[in-house]
Design an enzyme around this catalytic site. Structure first.
Site, PDB file in Angstrom:
ATOM      1  N   GLU A 126      49.657  48.732  14.148  1.00  0.00           N
ATOM      2  CA  GLU A 126      49.264  47.537  12.873  1.00  0.00           C
ATOM      3  C   GLU A 126      50.476  47.036  12.460  1.00  0.00           C
ATOM      4  O   GLU A 126      51.377  47.965  12.004  1.00  0.00           O
ATOM      5  CB  GLU A 126      48.300  48.584  11.667  1.00  0.00           C
ATOM      6  CG  GLU A 126      47.811  47.519  10.979  1.00  0.00           C
ATOM      7  CD  GLU A 126      47.317  48.117   9.674  1.00  0.00           C
ATOM      8  OE1 GLU A 126      46.819  49.442   9.519  1.00  0.00           O
ATOM      9  OE2 GLU A 126      46.825  47.165   8.866  1.00  0.00           O
ATOM     10  N   ALA A 267      51.087  56.492   6.688  1.00  0.00           N
ATOM     11  CA  ALA A 267      50.118  56.910   7.613  1.00  0.00           C
ATOM     12  C   ALA A 267      49.443  55.823   8.393  1.00  0.00           C
ATOM     13  O   ALA A 267      49.576  54.612   7.804  1.00  0.00           O
ATOM     14  CB  ALA A 267      49.432  58.019   7.063  1.00  0.00           C
ATOM     15  N   ASN A 270      44.527  54.998  13.006  1.00  0.00           N
ATOM     16  CA  ASN A 270      43.935  54.842  14.384  1.00  0.00           C
ATOM     17  C   ASN A 270      42.671  55.866  14.444  1.00  0.00           C
ATOM     18  O   ASN A 270      42.778  57.063  14.069  1.00  0.00           O
ATOM     19  CB  ASN A 270      44.926  55.464  15.525  1.00  0.00           C
ATOM     20  CG  ASN A 270      46.370  54.745  14.943  1.00  0.00           C
ATOM     21  OD1 ASN A 270      46.620  53.847  15.058  1.00  0.00           O
ATOM     22  ND2 ASN A 270      47.222  55.951  14.829  1.00  0.00           N
ATOM     23  N   HIS A 302      42.977  58.891   2.276  1.00  0.00           N
ATOM     24  CA  HIS A 302      42.992  57.219   2.474  1.00  0.00           C
ATOM     25  C   HIS A 302      42.805  57.094   3.991  1.00  0.00           C
ATOM     26  O   HIS A 302      41.963  56.090   4.221  1.00  0.00           O
ATOM     27  CB  HIS A 302      44.525  56.812   1.995  1.00  0.00           C
ATOM     28  CG  HIS A 302      44.714  55.260   2.230  1.00  0.00           C
ATOM     29  ND1 HIS A 302      44.481  54.474   1.435  1.00  0.00           N
ATOM     30  CD2 HIS A 302      45.033  54.568   3.229  1.00  0.00           C
ATOM     31  CE1 HIS A 302      44.713  53.350   1.764  1.00  0.00           C
ATOM     32  NE2 HIS A 302      44.767  53.421   2.992  1.00  0.00           N
ATOM     33  N   GLU A 303      43.426  57.695   4.985  1.00  0.00           N
ATOM     34  CA  GLU A 303      43.388  57.326   6.330  1.00  0.00           C
ATOM     35  C   GLU A 303      41.915  57.653   6.841  1.00  0.00           C
ATOM     36  O   GLU A 303      41.285  57.217   7.448  1.00  0.00           O
ATOM     37  CB  GLU A 303      44.431  58.105   6.931  1.00  0.00           C
ATOM     38  CG  GLU A 303      45.931  57.749   6.635  1.00  0.00           C
ATOM     39  CD  GLU A 303      46.234  56.263   6.514  1.00  0.00           C
ATOM     40  OE1 GLU A 303      45.474  55.385   7.087  1.00  0.00           O
ATOM     41  OE2 GLU A 303      46.899  55.938   5.443  1.00  0.00           O
ATOM     42  N   HIS A 306      39.246  55.318   5.666  1.00  0.00           N
ATOM     43  CA  HIS A 306      39.599  54.022   6.658  1.00  0.00           C
ATOM     44  C   HIS A 306      38.377  54.101   7.916  1.00  0.00           C
ATOM     45  O   HIS A 306      38.092  53.206   8.346  1.00  0.00           O
ATOM     46  CB  HIS A 306      40.925  53.894   7.197  1.00  0.00           C
ATOM     47  CG  HIS A 306      41.791  52.962   6.609  1.00  0.00           C
ATOM     48  ND1 HIS A 306      41.581  51.820   5.804  1.00  0.00           N
ATOM     49  CD2 HIS A 306      43.037  53.439   6.011  1.00  0.00           C
ATOM     50  CE1 HIS A 306      42.398  51.424   5.391  1.00  0.00           C
ATOM     51  NE2 HIS A 306      43.648  52.291   5.279  1.00  0.00           N
ATOM     52  N   GLU A 325      42.433  47.587   2.640  1.00  0.00           N
ATOM     53  CA  GLU A 325      43.357  48.254   1.998  1.00  0.00           C
ATOM     54  C   GLU A 325      43.116  48.407   0.503  1.00  0.00           C
ATOM     55  O   GLU A 325      43.170  49.657   0.072  1.00  0.00           O
ATOM     56  CB  GLU A 325      44.865  47.842   2.156  1.00  0.00           C
ATOM     57  CG  GLU A 325      45.156  47.744   3.507  1.00  0.00           C
ATOM     58  CD  GLU A 325      45.351  49.357   4.304  1.00  0.00           C
ATOM     59  OE1 GLU A 325      45.226  50.240   3.527  1.00  0.00           O
ATOM     60  OE2 GLU A 325      45.395  49.437   5.574  1.00  0.00           O
TER      61      GLU A 325
HETATM   62 ZN    ZN Z   1      45.460  51.906   4.229  1.00  0.00          ZN
END
Ligand code: ZN
Length: 858
Positions: A126, A267, A270, A302-303, A306, A325
């Site tokens: 990214e 971080a 994926n 957070h990850e 996503h 985000e």
């Molecule tokens: Zn993020």
């Protein structure tokens, strides 16, 4: 690195859908750190109406071969450039394309694409790293189903990972082994990941609400397997929270995290294979501070979040980065509020916003949360896109209410599953759930700068009401919607009225009935920062003081106290006299008598940092501010020596556990020590030294070091070397050690120069660079030192980093954004230094864009 021709600017108006897409891809990697061969087999399909040339992105690749429908393409059918591969006349509306190229992972110091970190190979794609791995339509609106074959020598690569599920694992033949991974969910290239190396696998599990068993794995470098427990707990909490709060259940049978030492950011989400900066995974009580533990939980959350907001529903283009985000930061803030203390978490988030995002919004790098244009997308992973973006989502949630917000999010995720969309799809899903349009909410996506809210008042003798007019003077051309949570108090601090107004557009009025005494009521506006604005307060010192003591909302009470302290600085600066601290001292005194929650109390007692004071007052005479700050701290310290000693003793015995109680104790003990060390008679340095020696938790061990450096104690060198002796084999702890030595006080460039020649320092590791150079450049007393030596030093390092890691170099250059406000010759010196950078023969587009913008402000 690019040539000297100017890099193109990408503008939001120029977006057009893909002419061609590649819905399916099979990748093959023949791994070798020196030279890896990558092959991609694509199903290509026409997406537009009329076929035209097909362009595949590709940078820093060595082209090997191209086949179209199985036949080797003739060299006059295509062209290979520095930016990619163009096929002039694709052989039909749907066809097979196979392309092969080579890359050198161990030469790749940019840490984007496929690169080496320690003994492993790993990826960061990214936003546009995939094109450094293989020729591809490297855009977020090109969704692909991936199958990935990895072939490598099992002695170097016993572990080989990619997204999704492991579908086959071969036996080693002649020093090679092959594994195949398949990800059932379509995704854009930026979510692809590969990791291979000698990693230790640790395992845990989670049963979803529908009873599916998910295997959780964390991969670390050997020796770190004892430091994953907290990360696993955080992950399980996050999975449960997303089920309980939004009904979102994990969608694969396997979820993997890899801890990587050399990583440009925090971080990366994926699909099914999150990659983390090691410092945000690895922790034990001896080596991680309470702040680190909390960051680990937040970033793991957070990850993980996503997986829906970002992965299942992704972005149409990079302009819309905040769609995933801002939303995901809001979700992780909410998660941490639920797991810890909502008021304390909100205080931290507001402090962060004010210290980092407000200045960005007023400086040369300001941009709306939906940037209109960019040269290098990497430069737009900003506090504006992330944190202001989260504030806008919070505001939206305040308008519709959290229950409707949950419905709206589910509607959005269901309707756009598997697609790349824009903020418009998100906002309109919310409006649909709300049952009504929300005027001016979209304005927040287009307007840059922090709105400055003005409040004026008038008495209406007919109704006996005070009429407050709240206006956003810049809002006439670009109207916004605001949530204004407010409370009105009488002169004794009794609550007269509490309300929440939605202000559509640039002006609103609030009416409050006259008090019995006939006085004007005292108003607390935008409580808990209910909108990301600055308020030009016209409260008197006495009124602020009442709010600092009586505001029942803990967040607003905290900020009122901070404002009282800021107002003292403002007076002390202008009157140049011995401005009395008596109000502040009285609040201290009364707070010692209250029985406040420990963590909250530790924040309430916290004295604003030099940067916070300077940012709030927009005063950049750091030497003077620092003098005043030390005088104030000295007076507070002397006035409450007994109280601080008592507080210290009361919280001295701690248990090294991550519970609210123990965290609160450690914080209070540290804050008491901080004030005691500011005693002008310097009676408490031995207390700090013994705290460091006896520490059972990193929060107790690092604080004395930081404080003794800040007060320039004669014990400074002793504690620095004691700390080093204990921790010299732990890279993550050494990062904290490097940072502590340059973060406060007037640290000369020579300190940086001697630390960078230390054996444990390397410019190739972003964590080390952040610890030393970024920390130095965030210390105003050092960086903005009047001779300009700080600027020269950092500019030199930026030039060196440009050749190593353009993203990190550009990040460091952003710290020059505040130089136009500095005193004397500093802006001139900054300009000269930045021009020196601009003249680099091989300047990266990352750095070129940042430096160009800042120079314009100078
Ligand atoms: Zn993020």
């Amino acid at each position: 690195m690019t040539s000297s021709s100017p890099s193109p600017v990408h503008s939001i108006e120029d977006y057009s859908p893909n002419l061609w897409v590649t819905p399916k891809v099979h990748l093959r990697f023949d791994l070798d750190p020196h030279l890896t061969v990558v092959r991609a087999d694509y199903d290509v399909q026409l997406n537009g109406n009329v076929p035209g040339p097909l362009f595949l992105h590709g940078e820093n690749l060595e082209f090997l071969s191209l086949r179209l429908n199985g036949a080797v393409a003739h060299p006059n059918e295509y062209r290979v450039t520095d930016l990619g591969l163009e096929i002039f006349q694709p052989p039909g509306e749907s066809f097979q394309l196979t392309v092969e190229n080579r890359i050198c992972p161990n030469q790749n110091t940019s840490l984007e694409g496929l690169y080496q970190s320690g003994s492993m190979l790993c990826t960061q794609n990214e936003p546009e790293g995939f094109r450094k791995i293989v020729y591809s339509i490297d855009r977020p609106d090109n969704m692909m189903r991936f199958t990935v074959t990895i072939s490598g020598d099992p002695t170097y690569f016993p572990v080989m990972l990619s997204n999704g599920n492991l579908v086959s694992e071969g036996v080693p033949v002649e020093g090679k082994k092959e594994v195949v991974w398949e990800d059932p969910f379509p995704k854009p290239s930026y979510l692809f990941a590969l990791v291979a190396g000698e990693l230790v696998e640790t395992t845990d599990g989670f049963v979803t609400k529908s009873g599916r068993r998910v295997t959780l794995k964390i991969f670390v470098e050997k020796g770190n397997e004892g430091k994953v427990g907290f990360a696993f707990d955080s992950l399980k909490k996050a999975m449960k929270w997303d089920e309980d709060t939004f009904g979102l259940e994990y969608d694969l049978d396997l979820f993997m995290i890899v801890a990587v030492e050399d990583f440009n950011m925090g971080a990366m989400e994926n699909k099914g294979l999150n990659l983390f900066n090691a410092k945000l995974v690895l922790a034990d009580k001896k080596s991680a501070t309470d702040e680190t533990f909390e960051s680990i939980m937040a970033v793991i959350g957070h990850e993980y979040f996503h997986n829906y907001t970002g992965n299942r529903v992704t972005l149409r283009n990079w302009f819309n980065l905040t769609l995933k985000e801002g939303l995901t930061v809001f979700r992780d803030q909410w998660f941490t509020e639920d797991m810890t203390d909502p008021h304390v978490k909100r205080i931290k988030d507001i402090l962060f916003l004010k210290e980092y995002q407000f200045p960005e919004d007023q400086g040369p790098m300001a941009h709306p949360i939906l940037p209109k244009s960019y040269t290098e997308m990497n430069n737009f992973y900003t506090v504006t896109v992330y944190e202001k973006g989260a504030e806008v989502i919070r505001l939206l949630s305040e308008i519709v209410g959290r229950d409707v917000f949950k419905k709206g999010l589910n509607l959005y995720l269901t309707r756009y599953d598997g697609q790349g969309v824009t903020f418009e799809e998100f906002v309109s899903a919310m409006e649909e759930a709300y049952g009504s349009p929300i005027p001016h909410i979209r304005g927040w996506y287009h307007r840059s700068g922090t709105p400055e809210i003005k409040v004026t008042e008038e008495f209406d003798p007919k109704t006996k009401e005070w009429v407050f007019t709240i206006s956003d003077p810049k809002g006439e051309g670009q109207p916004l919607v605001f949530v204004n949570s407010y409370a009105a108090f009488d002169q004794k601090g009794n609550v007269l009225d509490v309300g929440k107004r939605i202000q559509y557009g640039h002006v609103d009025q609030v009416r409050v009935l006259q008090t019995k005494e006939g006085n004007k009521p005292i108003l607390s506006w935008f409580r808990s920062l209910s909108s990301p604005v600055q308020i030009q307060s016209n409260l008197t010192k006495e009124e602020i003081r009442i709010l600092a003591e009586k505001e029942p909302d803990g967040v607003s009470r905290f900020f009122a106290f901070q404002n009282l302290i800021f107002s003292w600085f403002a007076r002390a600066l202008s009157e140049n006299a011995n401005e009395s601290l008596s109000d502040i001292l009285e609040i201290f005194s009364s707070s010692f008598k209250k029985n406040l929650d420990k963590t909250y109390f530790s924040f309430y007692l916290g004295f604003p940092s030099l940067s916070q004071i300077s940012e709030h007052l927009q005063v950049f005479d750091y030497v003077r501010l620092n003098q005043l700050r030390n005088e104030a701290l000295g007076t507070i310290s002397k006035s409450f020596t007994k109280e601080f000693q008592f507080l210290y003793e009361e919280n001295r015995k701690t248990i090294p556990m991550q519970t609210k109680e123990e965290i609160g104790k450690r914080r209070l003990k540290n804050i008491a020590l901080y004030y005691l060390l500011h005693d002008p008679n310097r009676g408490f340095e031995q207390l700090a030294v013994s705290q460091q020696r006896e520490a059972k938790h990193m929060s107790e061990e690092i604080s004395p070091l930081r404080y003794l450096i800040e007060v320039n104690s004669k014990e400074k060198e002793n504690v620095i070397s004691l700390f080093y002796d204990r921790w010299k084999t732990d890279a993550l702890v050494l990062d904290v050690w490097f940072a502590a030595q340059v973060s406060s006080g007037e640290r000369k460039s020579s300190v940086v120069e001697s630390l960078e020649s230390h054996v444990k320092f390397t410019q190739k590791n972003p964590n080390k660079v952040r610890s030393l150079y970024f920390s130095f450049a965030r210390n105003p007393l050092s960086f903005h030192e009047e001779t300009g030596a700080g600027y020269k030093l950092i500019a030199e390092r930026i030039k060196q980093l440009n050749g190593i890691n353009p993203q990190i170099a550009a990040g460091l250059a952003k710290l020059f954004a505040q130089t136009s406000k500095q005193k004397g010759d500093l802006p001139k010196i900054a300009k000269r230094e930045l021009e020196g950078i601009q003249n680099l023969p091989q300047i990266s587009k990352d750095l070129g864009e940042v430096v160009g913008k800042i120079i314009q402000s100078l």
